[in-house]
Design a protein around this motif. Structure first.
Motif, short mmCIF file in Angstrom:
data_model
loop_
_atom_site.label_atom_id
_atom_site.label_comp_id
_atom_site.label_asym_id
_atom_site.label_seq_id
_atom_site.Cartn_x
_atom_site.Cartn_y
_atom_site.Cartn_z
N PRO A 186 -4.77 14.52 -0.75
CA PRO A 186 -3.35 14.56 -1.13
C PRO A 186 -2.74 13.17 -1.27
CG PRO A 186 -3.81 16.13 0.62
CD PRO A 186 -5.03 15.29 0.49
N ALA A 187 -3.09 12.25 -0.36
CA ALA A 187 -2.56 10.89 -0.46
C ALA A 187 -3.09 10.18 -1.69
CB ALA A 187 -2.92 10.11 0.81
N ILE A 188 -4.36 10.38 -2.00
CA ILE A 188 -4.96 9.73 -3.16
C ILE A 188 -4.30 10.20 -4.45
CG2 ILE A 188 -7.09 9.52 -4.52
CD1 ILE A 188 -8.61 9.63 -1.86
N VAL A 189 -4.06 11.50 -4.56
CA VAL A 189 -3.41 12.04 -5.76
C VAL A 189 -2.01 11.47 -5.90
CG1 VAL A 189 -2.54 14.15 -6.85
CG2 VAL A 189 -4.80 14.13 -5.78
N THR A 190 -1.32 11.28 -4.77
CA THR A 190 0.02 10.67 -4.81
C THR A 190 -0.07 9.25 -5.36
OG1 THR A 190 0.76 11.99 -2.92
CG2 THR A 190 2.00 9.99 -3.43
N GLY A 191 -1.05 8.47 -4.89
CA GLY A 191 -1.21 7.12 -5.39
C GLY A 191 -1.54 7.08 -6.87
N VAL A 192 -2.40 7.99 -7.32
CA VAL A 192 -2.73 8.05 -8.75
C VAL A 192 -1.50 8.41 -9.57
CG1 VAL A 192 -4.09 9.28 -10.48
CG2 VAL A 192 -5.16 8.59 -8.34
N ALA A 193 -0.69 9.35 -9.06
CA ALA A 193 0.52 9.73 -9.78
C ALA A 193 1.47 8.54 -9.92
CB ALA A 193 1.21 10.89 -9.07
N LEU A 194 1.61 7.74 -8.85
CA LEU A 194 2.47 6.55 -8.92
C LEU A 194 1.94 5.56 -9.96
CD1 LEU A 194 3.20 5.92 -5.13
CD2 LEU A 194 4.83 6.66 -6.86
N ALA A 195 0.62 5.34 -9.96
CA ALA A 195 0.03 4.42 -10.93
C ALA A 195 0.23 4.91 -12.36
CB ALA A 195 -1.46 4.23 -10.63
N LEU A 196 0.09 6.22 -12.57
CA LEU A 196 0.26 6.76 -13.92
C LEU A 196 1.72 6.71 -14.36
CD1 LEU A 196 -2.19 9.79 -14.02
CD2 LEU A 196 -2.45 7.53 -15.03
N MET A 197 2.65 6.94 -13.44
CA MET A 197 4.06 6.83 -13.81
C MET A 197 4.40 5.40 -14.24
SD MET A 197 6.31 9.33 -11.34
CE MET A 197 5.51 9.01 -9.79
N GLU A 198 3.83 4.42 -13.54
CA GLU A 198 4.04 3.03 -13.94
C GLU A 198 3.40 2.76 -15.30
OE1 GLU A 198 5.79 0.62 -12.56
OE2 GLU A 198 6.49 1.91 -10.94
N THR A 199 2.22 3.34 -15.55
CA THR A 199 1.55 3.16 -16.83
C THR A 199 2.37 3.75 -17.97
OG1 THR A 199 -0.61 3.25 -15.74
CG2 THR A 199 -0.57 3.62 -18.11
N LEU A 200 2.85 4.97 -17.79
CA LEU A 200 3.60 5.64 -18.85
C LEU A 200 4.94 4.98 -19.11
CD1 LEU A 200 2.88 9.38 -17.95
CD2 LEU A 200 1.83 8.00 -19.75
#
Length: 547
Positions: A186-200
């Motif tokens: 769950p924590a890893i998915v949260t980090g990936v989501a943050l990285a993708l939001m910054e990317t988008l």
């Protein structure tokens, strides 16, 4: 009181509501033109960019977090905090830097041609200004989001579960895959989501690399083609991507729960052989070198070589304006967060369901990319300005001009909406640690209401408040797309100046403002690292537990 808080949350959610509302507004022939020409390109590039960044941040972030937490090798303690450093490097700045180093006219290719006598047709060099180059740039500066949450999850895990795996004959690799990784998912998915939001949400890097994504499409459709309705509809499509990322973990997790079991004990790290120690050392050094040390060294070199023209009175004004606007935005964001957090708490009672929903609505802005946020703010602000001006002209013959659009008020509102979630989450985490007994003691002494918050709560959560201010301060310093669209005429920041110089191919001149942004971003990175290192329960029981 609650009515006022509800109105405040609606105001903060206004940009998101406006963008979604424009989905139903006819955009005319321009939308058909976009759909038949550039929309497939926007969609394809955005999807491949997101997928590539996901793979890269997972490999770097999770892998290095496991190594520094659970394995023993030379340099581990230094790497544990140094791996955060690329977080201070904005994506658009590293894009400018690597272009200056590895483009055709850069020193690397020039040295190759001089050394081997090659011409342009004699060799192939990976193009830095490409989709692959953009994926690499984003991966190098965004993996710390995944590293941050992954390391925090590994640090916080009960060692008992891993010890059971060892007794069953599972080595480090199988223990990582079958035990630690599922617990940290769950924590890893949260980090990936943050990285993708910054990317988008990025505009500077993809614009500089000439990669057509939804972000550049929104900017071009609105300001280039003069079609705000079509731009809002493109923004709505991008928001669907972003909110899908937020819902992904919830839907995928379902009713499953992830708990840590057993007592917390000092971490017994895996002892590695010399060859594997070297590989672990290189695996941790490469992201730091490529994502921070190399670009920072290049910026420092260019800044020194061009110091006479870079560090002048104009540069000082840029620093002052950037620091001032960042401090004001951070202070306003913290103030709004305090009002929302303590306004929803009555008589030491935690916020109820409706209050929690209000807080989440107010925090939606962080999930909204900067260009989308700019569209959502400028459209209603422009409508208000035009309505007031029309009424004043008809009633008094006076033109009021722009009262909100293109002013510092609009810019600060954009910053508050964009980064309020950071202040909210940080302040809420600190407020939850204040025990109800402190409130009861204050009440018996006649200290209630605002006085209780000022004299009891704020001193107790001062560390969380300072962290919130620092994080928002650095994010505002790095913010480019929202500032680029919302700024008043003639107003410049370090980010704006670096972007404009880079677009004009004056990469050496862009080094000084870029370096200033990076230097300012280092302090919160160090604070985050130290906070995570001290977070494991029972860490002081043994010297071996120090991280």
């Amino acid at each position: 009181m609650m009515l006022g808080l509800f109105i405040l949350t609606l105001i903060l959610a206004l940009p998101v509501l406006v963008v979604f509302g424009y989905v139903f507004v006819p955009a005319g022939d321009i939308w058909a033109h976009l759909a038949s020409t550039v929309l497939p390109v926007y969609l394809t590039n955005t999807v491949f960019l997101a997928l590539g960044v996901t793979v890269l941040v997972l490999l770097i972030g999770v892998g290095t977090a496991w190594l520094v937490t659970m394995c023993d090798f030379p340099g581990r303690r230094i790497f544990s905090w140094a791996l955060f450093l690329p977080l201070a490097m904005p994506a658009y700045i590293i894009a400018y830097t690597y272009t200056g180093m590895f483009d055709f006219a850069g020193p690397v290719q020039t040295a190759l041609r001089d050394a081997f006598g090659w011409t342009r047709a004699d060799y192939w060099f990976p193009p830095i200004r490409s989709l692959g180059g953009a994926i690499l740039m984003f991966g190098l500066v965004l993996y710390p989001y995944v590293y941050l949450v992954s390391r925090a999850a590994f640090v916080d895990q009960s060692i008992a579960a891993l010890e059971v795996g060892r007794t069953l004959g599972r080595g480090p690799w199988r223990s990582f895959l079958t035990i630690a990784l599922p617990l940290a998912r769950p924590a890893i998915v949260t980090g990936v989501a943050l990285a993708l939001m910054e990317t988008l949400s990025d505009f500077g890097a993809v614009q500089y690399f000439a990669i057509d994504t939804f972000t550049t499409g929104i900017y071009r459709t609105w300001l280039g083609l003069g079609e705000p309705a079509a731009a809002a509809q493109l923004a709505a499509i991008l928001m669907v991507f972003v909110f899908a990322l937020i819902l992904l973990e919830r839907l995928n997790r379902g009713r499953r729960k992830f708990h840590h079991t057993g007592r917390y004990q000092p971490i017994s790290r895996y002892q590695m052989r010399a060859g594997r120690q070297f590989l672990a050392f290189v695996a941790c050094l490469l992201p730091i070198f490529l994502g921070f040390l190399l670009p920072t060294g290049w910026l420092l070199k260019d800044s020194i070589l061009h110091s006479s023209s870079a560090f002048n009175a104009g540069f000082s004004r840029l620093v002052i304006s950037s620091v001032t606007v960042s401090l004001v935005a951070a202070g306003l964001s913290l103030l709004v967060a305090l009002v929302l957090i303590y306004g929803t708490r009555r008589e030491s009672r935690a916020p109820g369901r409706m209050e929690q929903i209000s807080l989440r609505i107010a925090a939606m802005g962080y999930a909204v990319p900067g260009p989308v946020l700019a569209v959502g703010i400028m459209l209603p602000f422009g409508f208000i300005d035009n309505s007031i001006d029309h009424w004043m002209r008809s009633a008094f013959g006076i033109s009021t001009g722009l009262l909100l659009s293109g002013t510092m008020t609009a810019l600060f509102f954009a910053y508050i909406v964009r980064f309020l979630a950071i202040s909210l989450n940080t302040v809420e985490a600190g407020a939850d640690r204040v025990t109800p007994n402190m409130d009861r003691a204050a009440r018996t002494l006649g200290v209630t209401g605002l006085a209780k918050m000022l004299r009891v709560h704020i001193p107790l959560v001062s560390g969380s408040l300072m962290t919130a201010v620092l994080l928002v301060f650095v994010d505002v310093m790095k913010e480019l797309p929202a500032t680029l669209v919302m700024r008043p005429f003639g107003f410049e920041t370090l980010a704006i100046r670096a972007y404009e110089l880079a677009i004009d191919e004056r990469l050496s001149d862009a080094a000084a403002p870029s370096l200033a942004i990076v230097v300012v971003g280092i302090l919160p990175v160090i604070i985050l690292s130290r906070a995570i290192a001290r977070s494991r329960p029972g860490r002081n029981k043994s010297a071996n537990s120090r991280l």
